[in-house]
Design an enzyme around this catalytic site. Structure first.
Site: not given
Length: 509
Positions: A268-272
């Site tokens: 997801s976006k939290r990983h980049g």
């Protein structure tokens, strides 16, 4: 199956950007079609009117084209018509097709109208929970007589249309997971159409649901292999039941493994960055992304090769090499591959890709001389060995366009070096020599002078070179002088606002 009859599809919804998971789905479909000599179909699932955006569809087509995933049938990239004989290729244009097939199922007694209200369905669900039974529809509207159905329609009651699933397991084959079997109670009687309404004035055919329309589309478009993410496994039995109700051949299913981050949670976006738009803006090359995304769930036959051009991936690709295990997205590996492809890229291509990163610092590209373009490439080439992606170059190159001696002096890492008597002497000696030299400096000029200063002062090594580097760049770290000196002075000669070596030293001193 004859290779020329193989047909696969990528069917995105234009409700957002193309992210890693969808890009891999598109890539694997494209690879399988190209490897087998089959057809790659692009179909747009745009029935979610609240979330569908025209700009998202345009962006999707652009990103697929940027990755090199050309399609054989589907909407044209320039938004002028469609290619192929199995269209329309947008679901919003196929509503009459779905209505015709719904009428067929009702007429054949394979589907029925369900007049249960949301409240009644919720009551059923809560009772099933209390009794420890599966939370599925009871099927009570299956046995409604035709007189009650007619009365409900005349009263204008809202209803759904459900498929009548036979009381037997649903079976299909998955190329990654083998034979799959689903119990009928796990499927219930799935809804095909929602929110239909009877009556004469306000009659409405309702809205066909995803599992229904995607099955009709795949069947009518002759899709032989449905390659998609494993989050669709739960949809599979419903779709197989629809295939069987129409008497259509069930395709081969290929459910791709989940893509996860280093923490093994779904990517997801939290990983980049996760979208192709973000990767493109950050300066990743499309061939690096195709190479890397191909390895997210698939391995070549030798199990070791990692650097594969798109053509090499096509030749090596097979469904049998896809793993059911989750694939971990590794930014370091992506960076490694991108560095490799940056080395292979032509100077003209790199200069074109990097130009917009320097907006405001350079003139409009259309108004730029060939000399500036040549200089610009040499400038970015100086930084390429130290970056993972092109978007990192502007920060590293900032001192080329503006060097603030006060900031260089204020940096605590430079303080001891600048304060030394040897630094002042080296900079003074170099400055006096530069004042006597007309025209841009060369690396040879610089090396000659530094050797002279070394002989004259006895100063050598980092004591000789660090103060010069600080004065020119603001740091003791940076490109080799052999590249730096000509880039600075040739840039200064182009009248695009680049301070020369002499100007930098004078300002620093």
């Amino acid at each position: 199956m004859e290779s020329e009859s193989i047909r696969v599809r990528f069917a995105p919804s234009p409700t957002g950007t193309l992210h890693v998971g969808n890009a891999r789905t598109a890539l694997y479909n494209w690879l399988f079609a190209r490897r087998s000599g089959g057809k790659f179909v692009l179909r747009i699932e745009d029935t979610d009117l609240d979330r569908t955006k025209t700009n998202y569809e345009k962006q999707l087509l652009q990103e697929l084209a940027w990755l090199g995933l050309n399609w054989d049938e589907g909407p044209n990239e320039n938004d002028l018509g469609e290619a192929g004989d199995a269209g329309p290729y947008r679901q919003s244009k196929r509503m009459d097709i779905y209505a015709t097939h719904t009428a067929q199922l009702l007429a054949e007694g394979k589907a029925y109208r369900c007049f249960c209200t949301p409240e009644e369905l919720e009551e059923e669900r809560q009772l099933a929970i209390a009794e420890g039974r599966p939370q599925v529809y009871s099927g009570r509207c299956r046995v409604m007589n035709k007189f009650d159905i007619k009365e409900n329609l005349l009263r204008g009651r809202t209803y759904s249309i459900r498929l009548q699933v036979p009381d037997r397991p649903v079976r299909c084959h998955d190329a990654v997971r083998g034979d799959l079997e689903f119990a009928p109670e796990a499927i219930s009687d799935p809804i095909l159409v929602r929110s239909a309404q009877g009556g004469t004035a306000g009659a409405s055919p309702g809205t066909p649901v995803y599992n229904y329309v995607v099955t009709i589309d795949d069947a009518l478009m002759g899709i032989t292999h449905v390659i998609r993410g494993d989050d669709h496994i739960a949809n599979t039995p419903k779709q197989v039941a629809i295939y069987e109700a129409f008497g259509w051949t069930v395709p081969e299913f290929v459910h791709l493994p989940t893509i996860v981050g280093p923490d093994r949670e779904r990517l997801s976006k939290r990983h980049g960055a996760t979208s192709m738009t973000s990767f493109r803006e950050m300066g990743y090359l499309p061939e690096a992304l195709v190479n890397y995304i191909a390895l997210l769930g698939w391995k070549p036959e030798d199990g070791k090769s990692e650097i594969l051009s798109p053509d090499q991936v096509v030749l090596a690709f097979s469904l049998e090499r896809i793993s059911p295990e989750p694939a971990i997205f590794d930014f370091e590996k992506l960076n490694m591959l991108n560095r490799h492809y940056l080395k292979l890229a032509t100077p003209a291509r790199l200069a074109a890709l990097c130009w917009d990163y320097f907006g405001g610092l350079l003139p409009e590209k259309e108004e730029t001389s060939d000399a500036v373009l040549v200089w610009f490439f040499h400038m970015i080439a100086m930084f390429l060995p130290s970056v993972n992606r092109l978007g990192e170059i502007p920060a590293k190159a900032a001192f080329i366009f503006h060097m603030d001696p006060n900031l260089a002096r204020a940096d605590h890492n430079n303080a001891d070096i600048i304060a030394s008597e040897s630094s002042r002497r080296v900079l003074s000696e170099l400055s006096s020599r530069i004042r006597t030299k007309p025209g841009p400096l060369t690396a040879a000029d610089f090396n000659t002078w530094m050797n002279e200063i070394k002989s004259a002062t006895g100063i050598s090594g980092s004591e000789l070179y660090d103060p010069v580097r600080i004065a020119l760049t603001g740091s003791t770290l940076g490109p080799e002088f052999e590249m730096l000196i000509p880039v600075l002075d040739q840039g200064a000669a182009l009248n695009i606002g680049i301070p020369s070596v002499g100007q930098r030293l004078a300002a620093f001193l």
